[in-house]
Design an enzyme around this catalytic site. Structure first.
Site, mmCIF file in Angstrom:
data_model
loop_
_atom_site.group_PDB
_atom_site.id
_atom_site.type_symbol
_atom_site.label_atom_id
_atom_site.label_comp_id
_atom_site.label_asym_id
_atom_site.label_seq_id
_atom_site.Cartn_x
_atom_site.Cartn_y
_atom_site.Cartn_z
ATOM 1 N N HIS A 62 0.875 -1.185 0.000
ATOM 2 C CA HIS A 62 0.000 0.000 0.000
ATOM 3 C C HIS A 62 0.903 1.224 0.000
ATOM 4 C CE1 HIS A 62 -3.664 -2.361 0.967
ATOM 5 N NE2 HIS A 62 -2.801 -3.132 1.619
ATOM 6 N N HIS A 232 -2.655 -12.608 1.580
ATOM 7 C CA HIS A 232 -2.275 -12.769 2.997
ATOM 8 C C HIS A 232 -2.930 -13.919 3.766
ATOM 9 C CE1 HIS A 232 -5.810 -10.251 3.084
ATOM 10 N NE2 HIS A 232 -5.169 -9.116 2.903
ATOM 11 N N ASP A 305 2.314 -6.894 2.384
ATOM 12 C CA ASP A 305 1.111 -6.162 2.812
ATOM 13 C C ASP A 305 1.528 -4.901 3.578
ATOM 14 O OD1 ASP A 305 -1.484 -5.364 3.137
ATOM 15 O OD2 ASP A 305 -2.051 -6.979 4.503
#
Ligand code: DOR
Length: 428
Positions: A62, A232, A305
């Site tokens: 992200h 994930h 992640d």
């Protein structure tokens, strides 16, 4: 400038190579790999005692741009990636605005190119505004360059819509990256449901919230023949379901993240909000099953992640704190310490999961390999470096990692992107 990486231990699973060798880079391309290569004017870098890997690819990052540049940007996230040894990252669609139309995809490619650090690719959203109601213009998003589709963080609860999305995605060969969470089960949960959540008085997320969605998405992958990539993975049951699905040749791949095999729900004790993540940290049994899944090939990729959040979003009551932790700068040493060091994976398997397989899943041509002709994206890992993770040393704009204070063994010493040295000796 041409570069000769001399005398390192080269690990390239795409070429079945795991031995001492030199790597010659000419321009932006790998020109040769072999013993005793001649420099012929190339800048020679001594890599003795170091591991030379195809540039790492993080397929789940992200970067928060556009919209949350207070948390991360292409520049700060790019620097964090380089320091962690990553040469390419795939950024997730939950930006503001979301990556739900071709203009945002185009913005990401144009703006991240200005940062000129790592290769940045983007995911496109499955549904408009990540609302799980109306499909995006998948064809346009694909043509603009999205490498996968996902509403990450906002699971697509409507199974019929997911089926439809998979049918469309199939036309373009795009995988759908599925954040498996049944919201009706996880509702308001903030950590793994179990003894520790009860003791802490925190609302738990049952493991079933992930498992039922993994079951659904395996069925939908079978029904549509489309490509599903489970994001994930955190539970042992998910690992087993995916293992069985692969045996049946269902078109499914998956990833896990370093925190799911290095930490457990215990990390939440003391209400450490940096250990709050979605899906939540689970149990020792889960972490062990994930390691087995990595070792036997059930789990294809290790992604970070990387989820930056500001201090204001984290330094509050556990219930209200944002979910997620940064991971770009700690992933490779954690893989080295927890998996390679403990003989769970070989270096070659680690390179598969952090470079070759992400390149295959995302169809990034020229990436994930050091074969002559490949893009000159290279990570050189120094086994001897030891460092304590400290907020002040992190390149990421956000500092939300539960690994603050942990001593990490090994670190990227050199990160080369497209034949250019972008990180060397601790400096981006
Ligand atoms: O913990 C998480 N944080 N899980 C997600 O799926 C999304 C991410 C974020 O965007 O912060």
């Amino acid at each position: 400038m041409d570069i000769l990486l001399k005398g390192g231990h080269v690990v390239d699973p795409s070429a079945d190579l795991d031995s001492a060798a030199d790597v010659l880079i000419k321009g932006a391309t790998v020109a040769d790999v072999g013993r005793s290569l001649k420099a012929n004017g190339a800048k020679t870098i001594d890599c003795k005692g170091r591991i030379v890997l195809p540039g790492l690819i993080d397929m789940h990052t992200h970067l928060r741009q556009p919209g949350r540049e207070d948390e991360e940007t292409f520049i700060t996230g790019g620097k964090a990636a380089l320091k962690g040894g990553f040469t390419s990252v795939l950024c997730m669609a939950n930006t503001n605005p979301a990556v739900d139309n071709k203009s945002v995809v185009e913005y990401i490619y144009a703006e991240s190119a200005k940062a000129d650090l790592v290769n940045i690719y983007t995911v496109g959203a499955v549904t408009k505004g990540l609302e799980g109601k109306e499909l995006t213009e998948i064809g346009q998003i694909f043509e603009a360059g999205a490498k996968a589709l996902s509403d990450d963080g906002r699971p697509i609860m409507d199974a019929e819509l997911m089926r439809c999305a998979l049918e469309y995605a199939k036309m373009f060969g795009l995988p759908i990256i599925s954040h498996c969470e049944d919201l009706s089960l996880s509702r308001n949960g903030v950590m793994n449901e179990g003894f520790i959540s009860t003791k802490l008085g925190l609302k738990g997320v049952p493991r079933a919230a992930e498992i039922v969605m993994v079951v659904r998405d395996i069925e939908l992958a079978q029904l549509t023949g489309s490509r599903v990539h489970i994001a994930h993975v955190s539970t042992k049951e998910s690992v087993e379901l995916i293992r069985q699905a692969k045996k049946k040749k269902i078109n499914i791949t998956c990833e896990t993240c370093p925190h799911y095999f290095t930490l457990t729900e215990e990390a939440v004790s003391g209400f450490n909000t940096n250990a709050k993540v979605n899906p939540p940290l689970r149990t020792t049994d889960d972490a062990e099953a994930i390691k087995k899944g990595l070792a036997d090939g059930t789990i294809d990729a290790i992604a970070t992640d990387h989820a930056p959040h500001t201090e204001e979003e984290k330094d509050i009551e556990f219930d209200f704190a944002a979910s997620g932790m940064i991971g770009l700068e700690t992933a490779l040493p954690l893989v080295y310490m927890e998996l390679i060091g403990k003989k769970v994976l070989s270096w070659s398997q680690a390179a598969e999961k952090m470079s070759l397989n992400p390149a295959k899943i995302l169809r990034l041509s020229g990436k994930g390999s050091l074969k002559p002709g490949s893009d000159a994206d290279v990570t050189v890992f120094d086994l001897e470096i030891k460092r304590v993770v400290e907020a002040k040393d992190l390149e990421s704009k956000s500092k939300n990692t539960p690994f603050i204070g942990k001593t990490l063994n090994g670190a990227a010493a050199l990160t080369i992107v497209g034949g250019k040295i972008k990180f060397e000796g601790g400096v981006v």
